[in-house]
Design a protein around this motif. Sequence first.
Motif, mmCIF file in Angstrom:
data_model
loop_
_atom_site.group_PDB
_atom_site.id
_atom_site.type_symbol
_atom_site.label_atom_id
_atom_site.label_comp_id
_atom_site.label_asym_id
_atom_site.label_seq_id
_atom_site.Cartn_x
_atom_site.Cartn_y
_atom_site.Cartn_z
ATOM 1 N N ASP A 369 92.175 76.780 -23.831
ATOM 2 C CA ASP A 369 91.058 76.499 -24.733
ATOM 3 C C ASP A 369 90.038 77.643 -24.725
ATOM 4 O O ASP A 369 88.964 77.504 -25.291
ATOM 5 C CB ASP A 369 90.382 75.176 -24.380
ATOM 6 C CG ASP A 369 89.734 75.173 -22.998
ATOM 7 O OD1 ASP A 369 89.850 76.202 -22.295
ATOM 8 O OD2 ASP A 369 89.121 74.162 -22.633
ATOM 9 N N SER A 370 90.393 78.751 -24.102
ATOM 10 C CA SER A 370 89.589 79.978 -23.973
ATOM 11 C C SER A 370 88.425 79.832 -23.003
ATOM 12 O O SER A 370 87.488 80.625 -23.020
ATOM 13 C CB SER A 370 89.097 80.501 -25.332
ATOM 14 O OG SER A 370 87.981 79.819 -25.828
ATOM 15 N N ARG A 371 88.488 78.838 -22.109
ATOM 16 C CA ARG A 371 87.476 78.703 -21.069
ATOM 17 C C ARG A 371 87.680 79.780 -20.019
ATOM 18 O O ARG A 371 88.807 80.006 -19.557
ATOM 19 C CB ARG A 371 87.586 77.326 -20.398
ATOM 20 C CG ARG A 371 86.458 77.038 -19.411
ATOM 21 C CD ARG A 371 86.827 75.905 -18.460
ATOM 22 N NE ARG A 371 87.713 76.357 -17.389
ATOM 23 C CZ ARG A 371 88.094 75.596 -16.368
ATOM 24 N NH1 ARG A 371 87.697 74.349 -16.295
ATOM 25 N NH2 ARG A 371 88.899 76.077 -15.430
ATOM 26 N N ILE A 372 86.599 80.440 -19.631
ATOM 27 C CA ILE A 372 86.678 81.426 -18.561
ATOM 28 C C ILE A 372 85.790 81.006 -17.400
ATOM 29 O O ILE A 372 84.771 80.344 -17.584
ATOM 30 C CB ILE A 372 86.258 82.839 -19.030
ATOM 31 C CG1 ILE A 372 84.793 82.858 -19.504
ATOM 32 C CG2 ILE A 372 87.195 83.355 -20.103
ATOM 33 C CD1 ILE A 372 84.230 84.259 -19.683
ATOM 34 N N ASN A 373 86.211 81.390 -16.201
ATOM 35 C CA ASN A 373 85.425 81.183 -14.993
ATOM 36 C C ASN A 373 84.527 82.394 -14.807
ATOM 37 O O ASN A 373 84.994 83.491 -14.495
ATOM 38 C CB ASN A 373 86.348 81.000 -13.788
ATOM 39 C CG ASN A 373 85.596 80.873 -12.477
ATOM 40 O OD1 ASN A 373 84.375 80.752 -12.454
ATOM 41 N ND2 ASN A 373 86.328 80.898 -11.373
ATOM 42 N N ILE A 374 83.227 82.198 -15.009
ATOM 43 C CA ILE A 374 82.267 83.297 -14.909
ATOM 44 C C ILE A 374 82.317 83.959 -13.531
ATOM 45 O O ILE A 374 82.213 85.189 -13.409
ATOM 46 C CB ILE A 374 80.840 82.791 -15.205
ATOM 47 C CG1 ILE A 374 80.731 82.281 -16.652
ATOM 48 C CG2 ILE A 374 79.803 83.879 -14.936
ATOM 49 C CD1 ILE A 374 80.962 83.329 -17.716
ATOM 50 N N ALA A 375 82.498 83.136 -12.491
ATOM 51 C CA ALA A 375 82.529 83.687 -11.131
ATOM 52 C C ALA A 375 83.755 84.554 -10.897
ATOM 53 O O ALA A 375 83.799 85.321 -9.932
ATOM 54 C CB ALA A 375 82.483 82.556 -10.100
ATOM 55 N N GLY A 376 84.763 84.439 -11.765
ATOM 56 C CA GLY A 376 85.964 85.254 -11.627
ATOM 57 C C GLY A 376 85.874 86.601 -12.322
ATOM 58 O O GLY A 376 86.794 87.412 -12.227
ATOM 59 N N LEU A 377 84.768 86.861 -13.028
ATOM 60 C CA LEU A 377 84.616 88.136 -13.724
ATOM 61 C C LEU A 377 84.535 89.297 -12.736
ATOM 62 O O LEU A 377 83.784 89.227 -11.763
ATOM 63 C CB LEU A 377 83.348 88.120 -14.579
ATOM 64 C CG LEU A 377 83.362 87.221 -15.821
ATOM 65 C CD1 LEU A 377 81.952 87.096 -16.388
ATOM 66 C CD2 LEU A 377 84.319 87.763 -16.874
ATOM 67 N N PRO A 378 85.287 90.349 -12.954
ATOM 68 C CA PRO A 378 85.203 91.527 -12.078
ATOM 69 C C PRO A 378 83.973 92.359 -12.428
ATOM 70 O O PRO A 378 83.934 93.045 -13.443
ATOM 71 C CB PRO A 378 86.501 92.285 -12.380
ATOM 72 C CG PRO A 378 86.819 91.910 -13.805
ATOM 73 C CD PRO A 378 86.306 90.505 -14.005
ATOM 74 N N GLY A 379 82.949 92.287 -11.601
ATOM 75 C CA GLY A 379 81.682 92.930 -11.915
ATOM 76 C C GLY A 379 81.780 94.421 -12.162
ATOM 77 O O GLY A 379 80.977 94.985 -12.922
ATOM 78 N N ASP A 380 82.772 95.101 -11.566
ATOM 79 C CA ASP A 380 82.913 96.548 -11.728
ATOM 80 C C ASP A 380 83.841 96.921 -12.882
ATOM 81 O O ASP A 380 84.073 98.102 -13.134
ATOM 82 C CB ASP A 380 83.428 97.174 -10.431
ATOM 83 C CG ASP A 380 84.765 96.589 -9.991
ATOM 84 O OD1 ASP A 380 85.159 95.519 -10.520
ATOM 85 O OD2 ASP A 380 85.416 97.187 -9.121
ATOM 86 N N ARG A 381 84.359 95.913 -13.602
ATOM 87 C CA ARG A 381 85.298 96.197 -14.702
ATOM 88 C C ARG A 381 84.925 95.429 -15.975
ATOM 89 O O ARG A 381 85.778 95.113 -16.795
ATOM 90 C CB ARG A 381 86.719 95.822 -14.282
ATOM 91 C CG ARG A 381 87.291 96.663 -13.155
ATOM 92 C CD ARG A 381 88.616 96.116 -12.634
ATOM 93 N NE ARG A 381 89.494 95.723 -13.710
ATOM 94 C CZ ARG A 381 90.197 94.584 -13.728
ATOM 95 N NH1 ARG A 381 90.072 93.712 -12.726
ATOM 96 N NH2 ARG A 381 90.984 94.286 -14.722
ATOM 97 N N LEU A 382 83.649 95.127 -16.145
ATOM 98 C CA LEU A 382 83.247 94.305 -17.286
ATOM 99 C C LEU A 382 83.465 95.024 -18.618
ATOM 100 O O LEU A 382 83.872 94.399 -19.603
ATOM 101 C CB LEU A 382 81.780 93.890 -17.142
ATOM 102 C CG LEU A 382 81.471 92.917 -16.010
ATOM 103 C CD1 LEU A 382 79.982 92.587 -15.988
ATOM 104 C CD2 LEU A 382 82.287 91.640 -16.143
#
Length: 394
Positions: A369-382
């Motif tokens: 459903d295109s839900r993303i986990n914000i905490a899973g975002l790679p901060g150095d590769r945004l």
Amino acid sequence: MFEALQPAPPDKILALMAQFREDERENKTDLGVGVYKDQYGETVIMRSIRAAEKRLYDEQKTKTYVGLQGDKSFCAAMGELVLGNTVSPDNYRVCQAPGGSGALSIVAMMLNRARPGATVWISDPSWPNHIPLLAGAGLKPKSYPYYDPETGKIRFDEMIATLQEAEAGDILLLHGCCHNPTGADLTLDQWKAVTELCWDKGLFPFIDLAYLGFGDGLEEDAAGVRLMAKTVPECAIAASCSKNFAVYRERLGAAILVGADTKQLDTAFGQLLSVTRSVYSMPPDHGAAAVRIVLEDAELKADWKAELETMRTRMTVLRQDFADALRRESNSSRFDFIAGQKGMFSRLGLSPDQIDTLRNERGIYIVGDSRINIAGLPGDRLDELARAIVSVTG
């Protein structure tokens, strides 16, 4: 016997987890699984919980059953954490449960005893397990409008208009904060309007509080829940400790019943305990004991709050940085809504084909459903991630 069974449909999120684990690409990115991760991609044990577990190991003298209600001191601490001083302890009862899902289940089964086959109104969209869980308890799900994927905002007027069709005795399921899967939360004024509607129409509020402390802070996240609990004659709250205490595998939650009539409240709580006896009998103890130690010890509680605030702040910063990266790559405000939403989740508004392309060609794993986990975002590769997402949107 078994030959009469049909294969159960696979859980899409669990299937995605398995697919991610089997992916051998080094630069793969998991944005699907709903667990908090730190900047290193790890779901660590919180400092306060680790200290409490060490104390528990040294001090615990028995492994006998804790009783149907569970750890009573844990229950008291959770009641205070969720409701503060807005509701007298005389007017609520708390039962330890195996996770937030367990709390939802036992309350739903108790409510079905009170009003068999009652209608339960669920937001569109909602956590995928809400409908099977509540329907499995015997309740009848109906949906109300909630989220507009075009604007990233709540369809509040449509929500209220639809709920005007609800009948006295219907159950209204609400997300206490950090709405899953959208991250779009009711404002306090909107909570007031929903509270008035429940009062006027005789609806029973049932609040799923899975992410307390992950939105704007512990007190702020509880404000709408507390407003509802102190206003309506009856309500129920299913609180989870999985995220804010990071005790996922301990399966720890609390089922809270609130009622103005204490005699009726005691009857309802007795039925709730009867449900637990018929389902799992006694709850597990370890996680509850550790959380109870944290909440009762001033130093450990302060450290827990500090670490929780660090987690919350990190997600807030990631939201803004990711929205900024998407704005740069898309040269538009299409994804700006992400920065203003709360908690662990947001929906990107991608199609299934676009999600498949990101997974197959870029190793980026996103729920269907295109839900993303914000905490899973790679901060150095945004920027890299934003570039990949924009590339599939055309």
